[in-house]
Design an enzyme around this catalytic site. Structure first.
Site, PDB file in Angstrom:
ATOM      1  N   SER A  40       0.720  -1.300   0.185  1.00  0.00           N
ATOM      2  CA  SER A  40       0.040   0.131   0.015  1.00  0.00           C
ATOM      3  C   SER A  40       0.813   1.106   0.066  1.00  0.00           C
ATOM      4  O   SER A  40       0.314   2.261  -0.246  1.00  0.00           O
ATOM      5  CB  SER A  40      -1.012  -0.174   1.128  1.00  0.00           C
ATOM      6  OG  SER A  40      -0.059  -0.323   2.251  1.00  0.00           O
ATOM      7  N   ASP A 346      -3.264   8.005   7.976  1.00  0.00           N
ATOM      8  CA  ASP A 346      -4.658   7.183   8.345  1.00  0.00           C
ATOM      9  C   ASP A 346      -4.077   5.922   9.327  1.00  0.00           C
ATOM     10  O   ASP A 346      -4.608   5.250   9.399  1.00  0.00           O
ATOM     11  CB  ASP A 346      -5.363   6.589   7.261  1.00  0.00           C
ATOM     12  CG  ASP A 346      -4.369   5.597   6.346  1.00  0.00           C
ATOM     13  OD1 ASP A 346      -3.200   5.445   6.521  1.00  0.00           O
ATOM     14  OD2 ASP A 346      -5.135   5.128   5.331  1.00  0.00           O
ATOM     15  N   HIS A 349       0.137   4.476   7.120  1.00  0.00           N
ATOM     16  CA  HIS A 349       0.668   5.044   5.949  1.00  0.00           C
ATOM     17  C   HIS A 349       0.981   6.556   6.157  1.00  0.00           C
ATOM     18  O   HIS A 349       0.458   7.254   7.120  1.00  0.00           O
ATOM     19  CB  HIS A 349      -0.459   4.901   4.933  1.00  0.00           C
ATOM     20  CG  HIS A 349      -1.019   3.675   4.644  1.00  0.00           C
ATOM     21  ND1 HIS A 349      -2.446   3.322   5.171  1.00  0.00           N
ATOM     22  CD2 HIS A 349      -0.509   2.636   3.897  1.00  0.00           C
ATOM     23  CE1 HIS A 349      -2.399   1.954   4.883  1.00  0.00           C
ATOM     24  NE2 HIS A 349      -1.360   1.618   4.058  1.00  0.00           N
TER      25      HIS A 349
END
Length: 374
Positions: A40, A346, A349
């Site tokens: 991610s 968040d 990240h």
């Protein structure tokens, strides 16, 4: 993390967004394409396809994701804006690297195979003994799977071995930051000793992937190290009951997870050095995440970040402004006034601002390597 498949019109608009950065100085572009593998931290929109069936991943397709650069349009990135890979593509005069699973256009200028939640080792390693349906990540998007996707794309890019070597020799490859999910899925579930025991397997898998790409014709590969997991809000909450002496008094980060990460990074550097000796004509570049994030945590004022550096910008109530019940994108989540003042977006990240600082150093490292090999 992932989400539902974007409507075709929205997806088309996102893919047509200009990079807003002129090609690198010096006339001809340094690279013709970028191919990226990862999780991610690098995923530019594969998650909406991979996890379209699993509603919890809808969050990254809701505001405020994408608010800083993409005009409030979520793109599948776990960020308020651009990632490191985006900044690098723009600075090299290339379009934002399109996600392999959702892009319907040409991949002549690169493809991104990264998927949020992707592990280095095959996902079955982490779910052994789980009852059927117990895992929230039953789809395997590991490094090996991403290499298979790359293999399936190759015939559309080049027809012969020599043609592939020529094409990929003019491309920039990113392999990583693999390891984050391998360790983060394991923290709190396995002992630190057991986690340490499979670090060499992770390094060996990354090394084999680099070797495979070199055999395909890659001559410039960037291999990032690991983040300081002990500074990550989700991991800090996993060990919320840790004793005071388990924290670094200067940073508030957990010592033991960071020691495992340092072991990973040390072994990765050793493995890459062996590959450099084996392939002297190939540029294999190690890039740092641990040092950069650690510096931001230690000296937030240097980067114009808030003092509560370990708190996320977008999340729910509680310690570090993070909890599993209300996450960024949920109706009850709140967002900080200025994301550019935060390190974490968040959870694990980072914000676009943090990625921007990191990208500048990586670009410098890549450019130095290019000059050294020219």
């Amino acid at each position: 993390m992932g989400c539902r498949l974007m409507p075709a019109v929205v997806l088309l608009l996102l893919l047509l967004l200009p990079s807003s950065v002129e090609p690198a100085a010096g006339g001809r572009r340094q690279y013709d394409a970028i191919f990226s593998f990862g999780d991610s931290f690098t995923d530019t929109g594969n998650n909406p396809v991979v996890f379209s069936w699993y509603n919890v991943f809808d969050i990254v397709m809701r505001p405020p994701y994408g608010m800083t650069f993409f005009g409030g349009r979520p793109t599948g990135r776990n960020c308020n804006g651009r990632l490191v890979i985006d900044f690098i593509a723009q600075s090299l005069g290339l379009p934002l690297v399109p996600p392999y699973l959702s892009h319907r256009g040409s991949f002549r200028q690169g493809a991104n195979f990264a998927v949020g939640g992707a592990t280095t080792l095959d996902s079955s390693f982490f779910h052994a003994g789980d009852p059927p349906g117990a895992s929230p990540f039953p789809l395997n998007s590991s490094l090996g799977v991403q290499l298979q996707w790359f293999e399936s794309l190759k015939p559309s890019l080049c027809k012969t071995t020599q043609e592939c070597k020529d094409f990929f020799g003019r491309s920039l490859f990113f392999v990583g930051e693999f390891g984050i999910n391998d360790y983060h899925f394991s923290f709190g579930k396995r002992s630190m000793q057991e986690i340490r025991s499979f670090v060499p397997d992770i390094i060996r898998t990354i090394s084999m992937a680099v070797e495979k790409l070199i055999s395909d014709g890659a001559t410039t590969l960037v291999v990032p190290g690991m983040i300081p997991s002990g500074c990550s809000p989700p991991i800090l909450l996993t060990f919320a009951d840790a004793d005071a002496d388990e924290y670094d008094s200067n940073t508030g980060c957990l010592k033991e997870p960071n020691k495992i990460v340092m072991l990973h990074n040390s072994l990765l550097k050793d493995a890459l050095q062996k590959l450099r000796k084996k392939h002297p004509d190939v540029s294999i570049i190690y890039t740092d995440l641990f040092r950069h994030i650690s510096e931001m945590v230690r000296s937030p004022e240097k980067f114009r970040f808030r003092k509560d550096i370990l708190s996320v910008c977008c999340g729910g109530s509680g310690r570090y402004h993070y909890n599993d019940s209300v996450v960024c994108g949920d109706e009850g989540a709140t967002i900080c006034e200025d994301p550019s003042k935060s390190l974490y977006w968040d959870g694990v990240h980072l914000t676009e601002a943090a990625y921007h600082y990191i990208a500048k150093d990586w670009l410098s490292t890549i450019n130095l390597s290019a000059r050294a090999s020219s």
